[in-house]
Design a protein around this motif. Sequence first.
Motif, PDB file in Angstrom:
ATOM      1  N   PHE A 126      31.934 -22.509  12.833  1.00  0.00           N
ATOM      2  CA  PHE A 126      31.626 -21.123  14.204  1.00  0.00           C
ATOM      3  C   PHE A 126      31.259 -19.652  13.693  1.00  0.00           C
ATOM      4  O   PHE A 126      30.633 -19.173  14.085  1.00  0.00           O
ATOM      5  N   SER A 127      31.668 -19.320  11.837  1.00  0.00           N
ATOM      6  CA  SER A 127      31.472 -18.206  11.233  1.00  0.00           C
ATOM      7  C   SER A 127      30.122 -17.786  11.372  1.00  0.00           C
ATOM      8  O   SER A 127      29.586 -17.491  11.129  1.00  0.00           O
ATOM      9  N   MET A 128      29.062 -19.260  10.674  1.00  0.00           N
ATOM     10  CA  MET A 128      27.809 -19.384  10.544  1.00  0.00           C
ATOM     11  C   MET A 128      27.157 -19.188  11.450  1.00  0.00           C
ATOM     12  O   MET A 128      25.828 -18.463  12.156  1.00  0.00           O
ATOM     13  N   LEU A 129      27.677 -19.858  12.579  1.00  0.00           N
ATOM     14  CA  LEU A 129      26.690 -19.800  14.203  1.00  0.00           C
ATOM     15  C   LEU A 129      26.708 -18.851  14.665  1.00  0.00           C
ATOM     16  O   LEU A 129      25.732 -18.186  15.308  1.00  0.00           O
ATOM     17  N   LEU A 130      27.698 -17.732  14.507  1.00  0.00           N
ATOM     18  CA  LEU A 130      27.562 -16.219  14.783  1.00  0.00           C
ATOM     19  C   LEU A 130      26.982 -16.052  14.123  1.00  0.00           C
ATOM     20  O   LEU A 130      26.126 -14.141  14.285  1.00  0.00           O
ATOM     21  N   ASN A 131      26.669 -15.821  12.844  1.00  0.00           N
ATOM     22  CA  ASN A 131      25.764 -14.928  11.763  1.00  0.00           C
ATOM     23  C   ASN A 131      24.450 -14.999  12.891  1.00  0.00           C
ATOM     24  O   ASN A 131      23.515 -14.643  12.553  1.00  0.00           O
ATOM     25  N   ASN A 181      26.680  -7.105   4.073  1.00  0.00           N
ATOM     26  CA  ASN A 181      27.689  -7.976   4.054  1.00  0.00           C
ATOM     27  C   ASN A 181      27.605  -6.961   2.895  1.00  0.00           C
ATOM     28  O   ASN A 181      28.587  -6.562   1.533  1.00  0.00           O
ATOM     29  N   LYS A 182      26.482  -6.358   2.236  1.00  0.00           N
ATOM     30  CA  LYS A 182      27.088  -6.106   1.094  1.00  0.00           C
ATOM     31  C   LYS A 182      26.954  -4.225   0.850  1.00  0.00           C
ATOM     32  O   LYS A 182      27.085  -3.786  -0.187  1.00  0.00           O
ATOM     33  N   TRP A 183      26.568  -3.843   2.125  1.00  0.00           N
ATOM     34  CA  TRP A 183      26.223  -2.612   2.239  1.00  0.00           C
ATOM     35  C   TRP A 183      28.277  -2.536   2.671  1.00  0.00           C
ATOM     36  O   TRP A 183      27.517  -0.656   1.728  1.00  0.00           O
ATOM     37  N   ILE A 184      27.976  -2.648   2.991  1.00  0.00           N
ATOM     38  CA  ILE A 184      30.222  -1.787   3.850  1.00  0.00           C
ATOM     39  C   ILE A 184      30.537  -1.963   2.355  1.00  0.00           C
ATOM     40  O   ILE A 184      30.895  -3.301   1.270  1.00  0.00           O
ATOM     41  N   PRO A 185      32.014  -1.429   3.239  1.00  0.00           N
ATOM     42  CA  PRO A 185      33.122  -0.901   1.144  1.00  0.00           C
ATOM     43  C   PRO A 185      33.926  -2.161   1.903  1.00  0.00           C
ATOM     44  O   PRO A 185      33.744  -2.990   2.397  1.00  0.00           O
ATOM     45  N   PRO A 186      33.874  -2.321   0.598  1.00  0.00           N
ATOM     46  CA  PRO A 186      34.876  -3.782   0.033  1.00  0.00           C
ATOM     47  C   PRO A 186      35.721  -4.305   1.184  1.00  0.00           C
ATOM     48  O   PRO A 186      36.081  -5.398   1.471  1.00  0.00           O
ATOM     49  N   GLU A 187      36.475  -2.752   1.545  1.00  0.00           N
ATOM     50  CA  GLU A 187      37.955  -3.145   2.085  1.00  0.00           C
ATOM     51  C   GLU A 187      37.699  -3.354   3.870  1.00  0.00           C
ATOM     52  O   GLU A 187      38.873  -4.409   4.279  1.00  0.00           O
ATOM     53  N   LEU A 188      36.369  -3.294   4.010  1.00  0.00           N
ATOM     54  CA  LEU A 188      35.926  -4.005   5.190  1.00  0.00           C
ATOM     55  C   LEU A 188      35.428  -4.727   5.798  1.00  0.00           C
ATOM     56  O   LEU A 188      35.110  -5.485   6.371  1.00  0.00           O
ATOM     57  N   TYR A 242      36.642  -7.511   7.777  1.00  0.00           N
ATOM     58  CA  TYR A 242      36.086  -7.755   9.089  1.00  0.00           C
ATOM     59  C   TYR A 242      34.621  -7.905   9.047  1.00  0.00           C
ATOM     60  O   TYR A 242      34.261  -6.963  11.096  1.00  0.00           O
ATOM     61  N   ALA A 243      33.652  -8.587   8.446  1.00  0.00           N
ATOM     62  CA  ALA A 243      32.277  -8.277   8.901  1.00  0.00           C
ATOM     63  C   ALA A 243      32.303  -9.202  10.307  1.00  0.00           C
ATOM     64  O   ALA A 243      31.140  -9.117  10.647  1.00  0.00           O
ATOM     65  N   GLN A 244      32.494 -10.294  10.299  1.00  0.00           N
ATOM     66  CA  GLN A 244      32.689 -11.100  11.680  1.00  0.00           C
ATOM     67  C   GLN A 244      32.765 -10.248  12.825  1.00  0.00           C
ATOM     68  O   GLN A 244      31.882 -10.398  13.913  1.00  0.00           O
ATOM     69  N   ILE A 245      33.947  -9.594  12.685  1.00  0.00           N
ATOM     70  CA  ILE A 245      34.292  -8.485  13.664  1.00  0.00           C
ATOM     71  C   ILE A 245      32.556  -7.753  14.152  1.00  0.00           C
ATOM     72  O   ILE A 245      32.607  -7.349  15.349  1.00  0.00           O
TER      73      ILE A 245
END
Length: 287
Positions: free
Chosen positions: A203-208, A235-242, A245-248
């Motif tokens: 589902f995560s792939m579908l959401l992307n 996915n590459k620009w946001i800080p690793p700690e975030l 939460y990529a799907q959110i």
Amino acid sequence: MSTAASYFIVFVCVYLILTWAAYVPFKAGLLYNGTVYCMAIGGYFAAFMSKTFGTPFWLCMLGAVVVSGLLGFLPALGFSRTKGVVTAVSSMALIFIIQAVIRNIPALGAARGISGIKKCEHLVLFSIICAVAIGYFLFRFEKSRFGRAFESIETDPDMAATLGVNVKRMTILGLTMSSVIAGVAGVIYAFQMRVVYPETFGFSMLLNIMTMMFVGGRYTQWGMLISVPVLWGLNKWIPPELAIYAQIIYGVILIIVLMAFPEGIVTRGMIKKLKGIFIKQKVMEAK
């Protein structure tokens, strides 16, 4: 070219092809969510053939096109009888079905997946060639009578039928085309990662995919050229700690864009204006 750059380019091509695969049936007004299902078929076919028989990239690609097209065509026969939410929900079920099937087939690695896929030299070049070829095909398709038939179905299926459009056949054509295109993306993904797991095609792939298509503009193929590299690069620009939460973040972006721009960033009206400007410039140059 650095490893990071090649990785980025290949995945932009993968997601661009996937969003175009989702765009094809949507152009005919079909809420089809089976794109990831067909991607899994193409990816696992390539992984199995490469690891078991050492099959090169292009032979895996040709085989995956046939297999994903066939396994996409069969359920399309049933989906040609459904509409709207029924198509969306039932086609989404294909994703969970293919995951369950893969997990129970030892030859496909079951839950462990398939690793050790043969490395493909010049994968970046091949990925770009595939993306450009599919993009050009869709561009020509939209200008064909089949493309116009798709638009008429999206506008009003009943009216399209009265004008002589075979809605059922066009539906099957659209879903089969989507299956083949998604299968191509699956092959590229498998050779890039050199390992495939059932959980990847979920589902995560579908959401992307849906986020990239709806944000870019679901009524034209050109919006994906903007949304895919930006959202994948997120996915590459946001800080690793975030990153967890990529799907959110994807979901929030999707909601905000659809509220502000219901048709996405690139709309049909925008494309028509750009075409008008281009034609005027050509006329002025001719004078």
